[in-house]
Design a protein around this motif. Structure first.
Motif, PDB file in Angstrom:
ATOM      1  N   SER A 168       0.822  -1.210   0.000  1.00 45.30           N
ATOM      2  CA  SER A 168       0.000   0.000   0.000  1.00 45.30           C
ATOM      3  C   SER A 168       0.857   1.262   0.000  1.00 45.30           C
ATOM      4  O   SER A 168       2.065   1.208   0.179  1.00 45.30           O
ATOM      5  N   CYS A 169       0.191   2.391  -0.221  1.00 44.36           N
ATOM      6  CA  CYS A 169       0.867   3.678  -0.268  1.00 44.36           C
ATOM      7  C   CYS A 169       0.761   4.349   1.098  1.00 44.36           C
ATOM      8  O   CYS A 169      -0.328   4.484   1.640  1.00 44.36           O
ATOM      9  N   ARG A 170       1.910   4.767   1.637  1.00 47.53           N
ATOM     10  CA  ARG A 170       1.905   5.358   2.972  1.00 47.53           C
ATOM     11  C   ARG A 170       1.432   6.811   2.950  1.00 47.53           C
ATOM     12  O   ARG A 170       1.130   7.382   3.980  1.00 47.53           O
ATOM     13  N   SER A 171       1.423   7.400   1.762  1.00 48.79           N
ATOM     14  CA  SER A 171       0.990   8.789   1.695  1.00 48.79           C
ATOM     15  C   SER A 171      -0.524   8.910   1.578  1.00 48.79           C
ATOM     16  O   SER A 171      -1.131   9.753   2.219  1.00 48.79           O
ATOM     17  N   CYS A 172      -1.116   8.071   0.741  1.00 47.04           N
ATOM     18  CA  CYS A 172      -2.563   8.225   0.547  1.00 47.04           C
ATOM     19  C   CYS A 172      -3.354   7.000   0.982  1.00 47.04           C
ATOM     20  O   CYS A 172      -4.583   7.030   1.017  1.00 47.04           O
ATOM     21  N   GLY A 173      -2.675   5.896   1.324  1.00 52.61           N
ATOM     22  CA  GLY A 173      -3.392   4.728   1.814  1.00 52.61           C
ATOM     23  C   GLY A 173      -3.888   3.783   0.723  1.00 52.61           C
ATOM     24  O   GLY A 173      -4.478   2.754   1.021  1.00 52.61           O
ATOM     25  N   HIS A 174      -3.643   4.125  -0.534  1.00 49.55           N
ATOM     26  CA  HIS A 174      -4.108   3.285  -1.639  1.00 49.55           C
ATOM     27  C   HIS A 174      -3.540   1.861  -1.533  1.00 49.55           C
ATOM     28  O   HIS A 174      -2.358   1.680  -1.311  1.00 49.55           O
ATOM     29  N   VAL A 175      -4.411   0.862  -1.682  1.00 51.45           N
ATOM     30  CA  VAL A 175      -3.979  -0.533  -1.601  1.00 51.45           C
ATOM     31  C   VAL A 175      -4.048  -1.156  -2.988  1.00 51.45           C
ATOM     32  O   VAL A 175      -5.012  -0.950  -3.723  1.00 51.45           O
ATOM     33  N   THR A 225       5.694   3.806  -8.223  1.00 54.69           N
ATOM     34  CA  THR A 225       5.040   4.933  -7.548  1.00 54.69           C
ATOM     35  C   THR A 225       3.565   4.613  -7.402  1.00 54.69           C
ATOM     36  O   THR A 225       3.029   3.748  -8.093  1.00 54.69           O
ATOM     37  N   CYS A 226       2.920   5.329  -6.499  1.00 60.78           N
ATOM     38  CA  CYS A 226       1.512   5.067  -6.225  1.00 60.78           C
ATOM     39  C   CYS A 226       0.645   5.451  -7.418  1.00 60.78           C
ATOM     40  O   CYS A 226       0.713   6.577  -7.896  1.00 60.78           O
ATOM     41  N   PRO A 227      -0.173   4.518  -7.946  1.00 61.84           N
ATOM     42  CA  PRO A 227      -1.018   4.830  -9.084  1.00 61.84           C
ATOM     43  C   PRO A 227      -2.069   5.888  -8.751  1.00 61.84           C
ATOM     44  O   PRO A 227      -2.649   6.500  -9.643  1.00 61.84           O
ATOM     45  N   SER A 228      -2.277   6.121  -7.475  1.00 61.13           N
ATOM     46  CA  SER A 228      -3.320   7.053  -7.089  1.00 61.13           C
ATOM     47  C   SER A 228      -2.778   8.465  -6.847  1.00 61.13           C
ATOM     48  O   SER A 228      -3.340   9.441  -7.320  1.00 61.13           O
ATOM     49  N   CYS A 229      -1.628   8.588  -6.134  1.00 60.38           N
ATOM     50  CA  CYS A 229      -1.135   9.926  -5.806  1.00 60.38           C
ATOM     51  C   CYS A 229       0.284  10.179  -6.296  1.00 60.38           C
ATOM     52  O   CYS A 229       0.805  11.289  -6.167  1.00 60.38           O
ATOM     53  N   GLY A 230       0.953   9.173  -6.841  1.00 59.08           N
ATOM     54  CA  GLY A 230       2.290   9.379  -7.376  1.00 59.08           C
ATOM     55  C   GLY A 230       3.414   9.310  -6.347  1.00 59.08           C
ATOM     56  O   GLY A 230       4.589   9.413  -6.688  1.00 59.08           O
TER      57      GLY A 230
END
Ligand code: ADP
Ligand code: ZN
Ligand code: ZN
Length: 756
Positions: free
Chosen positions: A458-465, A497-502
């Motif tokens: 998951s992404c630690r910045s936005c939580g996207h899993v 990188t996070c697909p949601s927030c980069g």
């Protein structure tokens, strides 16, 4: 119709349950020669009794050598027949061989090595003893003298003391016995494991005498009265008691049990092993004394067999135990209770992978009994059945102890902690609350819900899993940086990188209880910390040792896995910290949200059990997830509505049913080809019968290899359970008659409660 044949088992207690003999069923017996029926059969030159455990139209040996059944006995209350019928139900509905199913339901005779306690006592009176002593001294009988002196001072002597320390020979004792001065007593211990369990714990200063019922409050009384009215009217139903933790469900069970026992019937009380605590057992013992017994995993097979004999002989009215207690051979069963009915441990992990809930309902049906399911967080299955009117629902909304309040819950957004530069596992809010507890001498529990944890990313910045686009299930990270969905086998490269927030803060989630313990010690060097997880509880007793040490106030903070959620009451715990709610939320199977809601609600239930108000902190990267929000608001109905919508959208249970076929082999190629064949054969069956069953896979299980076995799975989704069992029967036949499945182990699992 062609001729029918019955497989008959002759010696039910021998353990060789697969040793059956085939007999033909005479025309006039066809209607009564059913599964489980007790029959009389010619056996050698004599007649014997047996039970039917299989029926088919196929002779296994030359037809002229098959003899007919002599008679079918009147069924009446034969408990063995009922248990065999239950085995058949398990076989049909959960997939297993009849032999495995029989082994599950029938107690197998075991030689019990009873622990004997031999003692020497006297009931002749002090005068007689002193007289005898005087005589022995006068006549110079040294051995007699030693024995009598000691007996006068101690009152009762262990046999080991007599023969060991005092070194007195048997003839000396025998002579005294003949003169009527002493007696040898032999006591069998382990007669009732409950009493020995409670004695083991003596010295806790608790009163063990029988106690009258404390008055039920109005809501409890209402439930009691409704069930009692049904019972006396001979109406048997399944009830679901949905009551928050501490709402007095157990007290309701106790009062209903009392009614059932008074009516001369028997009770099976199932509780998860982990909740089989001293406190719980004591409550039952106080109410029902020696008429209660217990089964638990530390008992030997012999001790278990002993308990089933006691049950059959009517020596006990109530048995308490985990899943297997369901098969206690009570002949006048009146009630089965499943406490914490949502618990995954009610589902067997070994074939037959039966669910105790459904088997309990079937057993109750067979014996004209009622069922009570109880939980603070009912399974979707049970609640949905109650909503459809199949079960009768009762709700307890408040804690039973007057003045006890539900704890206050706050949710901490871990994304904000990162944004504020805090990379520790403890949020600032949690640290602050822990500090307060340390200063005021109250206790804290820190909880890491790793159950079902499967390495999500998951992404630690936005939580996207990272989730599978087909299954809406968290994907699992494998060594080489690939993400795999273990439902459908979908593979993707782990993104940089996070697909949601980069953001580049994208990673697997790895933390353990040990790390947390170290973390606590760093921030609060003066704190006394206890840790409870699989590592620290390897020894049998360590589990209860840790808990009682914490209960005695020997530590300020208890760090643990889900093990710490249940069982003990800790009145001094006023803070519960749930460190990463995300761990169970992304466990990679469709029940992740349900499990998270349960764990959060149960953990919250630990806080503020005494007079002090409790606080709960839930840390998460997904504070907006409905499982977390509704757990924080203690809103079960809200959670139920949202989760059912998800299950409906993706056709997951209880909306539809899932059958997993697990294929195990030491050879990878063999596992693969077997999985392909099963998927292919199933596809044909589905087409032929015009079904809309979804087939997912074959795919490697999330645990793709374990114990040197390659694990593959094929997954089926179908709204009609009976079509799934028909598919299972078809596949069993296919597997049996094909030569491609040698050295391949195939297991079925219906509506699994854990991932593979
Ligand atoms: P649950 O099984 O729902 O967790 P319990 O039956 O264990 O709840 O009850 C929780 C606590 O409340 C226990 O300490 C119990 O003794 C107490 N309790 C239950 N019913 C009552 C009542 N009617 N009056 C006072 N205390 C009660
Ligand atoms: Zn998928
Ligand atoms: Zn992101």
């Amino acid at each position: 119709m062609g001729d029918m044949y019955a497989d008959v088992i002759v010696d039910i207690s021998s353990g060789q349950l697969d040793k059956t003999y085939q007999y033909s069923i005479p025309e006039q017996l066809l209607s009564v020669a059913v599964m489980g029926a007790p029959v009389i059969i010619p056996f050698g030159t004599a007649k014997r009794e047996g039970y039917i455990v299989g029926i088919s139209g196929e002779p296994k040996i030359a037809v002229e050598r098959i003899k007919p059944i002599t008679a079918v006995k009147e069924k009446g209350q034969v408990i063995e027949s009922q248990m065999i019928a239950l085995a058949y139900f398990i076989r049909e509905n959960f997939g297993a061989t009849m032999n495995d199913a029989l082994h599950t339901v029938l107690p197998v005779k075991q030689a019990v090595r009873r622990v004997e306690k031999k003692t020497l006592v006297s009931d002749a009176g002090m005068d007689v003893l002193k007289d005898a002593l005087e005589k022995a001294v006068r006549r110079g009988y040294a051995a007699r003298e030693r024995l009598l002196r000691r007996l006068i001072s101690d009152g009762e002597l262990l046999w080991e003391t007599v023969t060991g320390e005092l070194s007195i020979s048997s003839p000396t004792v025998q002579a005294l016995v003949r003169e009527g001065i002493v007696k040898v007593l032999v006591k069998e211990s382990y007669r009732n494991p409950l009493t020995s369990l409670l004695k083991l714990n003596e010295g806790e200063g608790e009163e063990k005498s029988l106690k009258p019922l404390p008055p039920l409050n109005a809501s409890q009384q209402k439930i009691h009265d409704r069930i009692a009215a049904d019972l006396s009217a001979g109406v048997h139903k399944t009830y679901l008691v949905h009551g928050v933790t501490g709402s007095g469900k157990t007290e309701v069970y106790l009062s209903v049990i009392e009614e059932v026992v008074r009516a001369g019937r028997q009770v099976i009380m199932l509780i998860p092993e982990i909740a089989l605590t001293y406190q719980t057992l004591l409550r039952f013992y106080r109410r029902f004394g020696d008429r209660v017994s217990v089964l638990h995993s530390r008992m030997s097979a012999g001790e278990r067999y002993d308990q089933s004999l006691r049950a059959k002989n009517g020596e006990i009215d109530i048995i308490i135990g985990p899943r297997s207690a369901l098969f206690t051979p009570f002949e006048r069963l009146g009630l089965i209770i499943l406490d914490e009915e949502h618990e995954a441990s009610y589902k067997s992990e070994m074939p037959p992978k039966y669910h105790a809930r459904e088997v309990a309902i079937e057993r109750a049906r067979l014996s004209g009994a009622s069922v009570i399911l109880g939980s603070a967080t009912p399974s979707l299955w049970a609640y949905e059945s109650a909503m459809r009117g199949e079960f009768t629902l009762f709700t307890l909304k408040e804690r039973a102890v007057p003045g006890a309040l539900m704890p206050t819950v706050s949710v901490v957004d871990l994304r904000e902690e990162l944004a504020a530069g805090n990379r520790m596992i403890f949020s600032r809010a949690l640290q602050e609350k822990m500090r307060k507890r340390l200063l005021s001498g109250q206790q804290t529990m820190l909880f890491l819900n790793r159950r079902g944890y499967a390495g999500f990313v998951s992404c630690r910045s936005c939580g996207h899993v990272m989730k599978c686009p087909h299954c809406d299930i968290s994907m699992t990270e494998h060594d080489n940086g690939t993400l795999v969905c273990h439902y459908c086998g979908e593979r993707r490269k782990k993104p940089a990188t996070c697909p949601s927030c980069g953001s580049k803060y994208i990673a697997g989630f790895g933390t353990g209880t040990q790390k947390i313990e170290e973390g606590v010690k760093k921030i609060f060097p003066e704190a006394r910390v206890l840790r409870m997880d699989a590592d620290t509880t390897k020894k049998k007793e360590s589990y209860s040792e840790i808990l009682s040490s914490f209960s005695r106030g020997e530590a300020d903070i208890l760090v643990g896995t889900q093990m710490i959620v249940k069982g003990h009451d800790f009145p001094n715990v006023t803070l519960v910290g749930i460190l990463a709610a995300d761990l169970s939320l992304n466990s990679g199977d469709y029940q992740a949200a349900e499990r998270t809601f349960d764990l959060l609600a149960q953990a919250a239930g630990r806080a503020g059990r005494g007079r002090l108000l409790g606080e709960v902190v839930i840390q998460t990267y997904q504070p907006d997830h409905y499982a977390i929000k509704s757990a924080a608001e203690a809103d079960y109905e809200g959670f139920f509505r949202q989760e059912m919508a998800y299950r409906r959208a993706l056709s997951y249970p209880p909306v539809s049913h899932v059958m997993v076929v697990l294929i195990l082999s030491v050879k990878e190629a063999r596992a693969d080809s077997a999985a392909q064949l099963i998927a292919g054969a199933a596809g044909e069956f589905i087409k032929e019968n015009g079904l809309c069953t979804t087939v997912v896979g074959p795919a490697p299980a999330s645990l793709a290899k374990a114990n040197d076995l390659y694990r593959r799975m094929v997954y089926f989704k179908e709204t009609d359970y009976s079509w799934l069992t028909a598919l299972k029967n078809f596949l069993e036949g296919y597997i049996l008659y094909s030569e491609h499945f040698k050295n391949v182990n195939i297991q079925f699992d219906f509506d699994p409660v854990s991932g593979y």
